[in-house]
Enzyme design. Sequence first.
Site, PDB file in Angstrom:
ATOM      1  N   THR A  77     -10.800   9.568   8.376  1.00 16.22           N
ATOM      2  CA  THR A  77     -11.348   9.261   7.055  1.00 16.22           C
ATOM      3  C   THR A  77     -12.146   7.973   7.109  1.00 16.22           C
ATOM      4  O   THR A  77     -11.842   7.059   7.877  1.00 16.22           O
ATOM      5  CB  THR A  77     -10.250   9.116   5.986  1.00 16.22           C
ATOM      6  OG1 THR A  77      -9.557   7.871   6.156  1.00 16.22           O
ATOM      7  CG2 THR A  77      -9.261  10.270   6.035  1.00 16.22           C
ATOM      8  N   ASN A 112      -3.360   4.464   8.751  1.00 17.50           N
ATOM      9  CA  ASN A 112      -3.941   3.247   9.307  1.00 17.50           C
ATOM     10  C   ASN A 112      -4.777   2.469   8.296  1.00 17.50           C
ATOM     11  O   ASN A 112      -4.928   1.258   8.436  1.00 17.50           O
ATOM     12  CB  ASN A 112      -4.812   3.606  10.514  1.00 17.50           C
ATOM     13  CG  ASN A 112      -5.625   2.425  10.992  1.00 17.50           C
ATOM     14  OD1 ASN A 112      -5.089   1.445  11.513  1.00 17.50           O
ATOM     15  ND2 ASN A 112      -6.944   2.483  10.793  1.00 17.50           N
ATOM     16  N   TYR A 167      -0.095  -9.918   1.854  1.00 22.36           N
ATOM     17  CA  TYR A 167      -0.320  -8.944   2.923  1.00 22.36           C
ATOM     18  C   TYR A 167       0.993  -8.633   3.633  1.00 22.36           C
ATOM     19  O   TYR A 167       1.312  -7.465   3.906  1.00 22.36           O
ATOM     20  CB  TYR A 167      -1.340  -9.485   3.919  1.00 22.36           C
ATOM     21  CG  TYR A 167      -1.581  -8.571   5.103  1.00 22.36           C
ATOM     22  CD1 TYR A 167      -2.352  -7.423   4.975  1.00 22.36           C
ATOM     23  CD2 TYR A 167      -1.024  -8.855   6.351  1.00 22.36           C
ATOM     24  CE1 TYR A 167      -2.574  -6.583   6.062  1.00 22.36           C
ATOM     25  CE2 TYR A 167      -1.249  -8.021   7.440  1.00 22.36           C
ATOM     26  CZ  TYR A 167      -2.017  -6.887   7.291  1.00 22.36           C
ATOM     27  OH  TYR A 167      -2.221  -6.057   8.367  1.00 22.36           O
ATOM     28  N   LYS A 222       2.989  -4.912   4.132  1.00 20.88           N
ATOM     29  CA  LYS A 222       3.431  -4.326   5.396  1.00 20.88           C
ATOM     30  C   LYS A 222       4.951  -4.172   5.449  1.00 20.88           C
ATOM     31  O   LYS A 222       5.463  -3.193   6.007  1.00 20.88           O
ATOM     32  CB  LYS A 222       2.923  -5.168   6.568  1.00 20.88           C
ATOM     33  CG  LYS A 222       1.423  -5.044   6.788  1.00 20.88           C
ATOM     34  CD  LYS A 222       1.001  -3.595   7.012  1.00 20.88           C
ATOM     35  CE  LYS A 222      -0.475  -3.441   7.303  1.00 20.88           C
ATOM     36  NZ  LYS A 222      -0.860  -2.035   7.523  1.00 20.88           N
ATOM     37  N   THR A 234      -9.741  -6.646  15.448  1.00 23.92           N
ATOM     38  CA  THR A 234     -10.393  -5.719  14.523  1.00 23.92           C
ATOM     39  C   THR A 234     -11.251  -6.502  13.533  1.00 23.92           C
ATOM     40  O   THR A 234     -11.370  -7.717  13.617  1.00 23.92           O
ATOM     41  CB  THR A 234      -9.351  -4.899  13.737  1.00 23.92           C
ATOM     42  OG1 THR A 234      -8.694  -5.744  12.787  1.00 23.92           O
ATOM     43  CG2 THR A 234      -8.311  -4.298  14.667  1.00 23.92           C
TER      44      THR A 234
END
Length: 278
Positions: free
Chosen positions: A36, A85, A149, A153, A184
């Site tokens: 996606t 992800n 954040y 998680k 990333t």
Amino acid sequence: MQKQTKSVLITGCGKGGIGHALAVEFQNKGYSVFTTLLAHEPRDHLTDIGITAVTTDVTSDEQVRSLREVISAKTGGRLDVLVNNAGICYTMTGTDTDVQEVEKMFAVNVFGPMRMVHVFHPLLIRAQGKVVNIGSVGGIVPYVYGSSYNASKAALHHWGNTLRVELKPLGVDVINIISGEIGTNILKRDRGRQLPDDSFYRPLAEEFQSHVRRTPKTTPPHVYAKSVVAEVTKQTSRIWFWTGATTSLVWFGDTFLPRWIWDGLFTREFNLAKLSST
């Protein structure tokens, strides 16, 4: 009878990220790979090598249901692996947090995986497949400026824990991937972020700027992807799999040391004593 090719669906596969690397590695393992992307994201890094890319926002019920119809038609109503992800990052002190920003982040990082499992679980059960949640060491330790954040998680980890127990009788495994520092693009969104003018953390304004613009020592995405895919494709995968830079240290500390050990470590690393002196 010819053995059916296994299939994997990976959310959040922008160029150069974890999802991109995972897609390539699953393809190398012979999987039929579905991914996606958001509408504004390019997709030639996937489609040029034969990977299917479907425009999907994981915060949209309608788009996720449409995605299921596409994949069900191509796989005969089965899905062997779902990799949750897609994620975004929000960096700010806990006291200066913009709750609307956090709501947007939870919509992707937590409610997105919940929506994906809700919509795709019949395909996973039919295939006796696996759900893979891409977590983070941030959900384990009190990493400074990452409270929101980290919370997203941690929520993903613990939702996955219960989901694992609930899906086991139906033949579906659930794996939490505890990721370290991976190279990333997730930090790009935060590079221009600044502390509010009235923040009690203004004495650390320069340090905060350095933090959001940092280039940490990371594990390359393709190296990370190899370790994750090797684990996921085992007949019996570990239910929590730690991989990537810093994970050995975090695992050891979380397993064997008192939790307050992190307080002193991060206080020194982020120079928080400066707040007391001012």
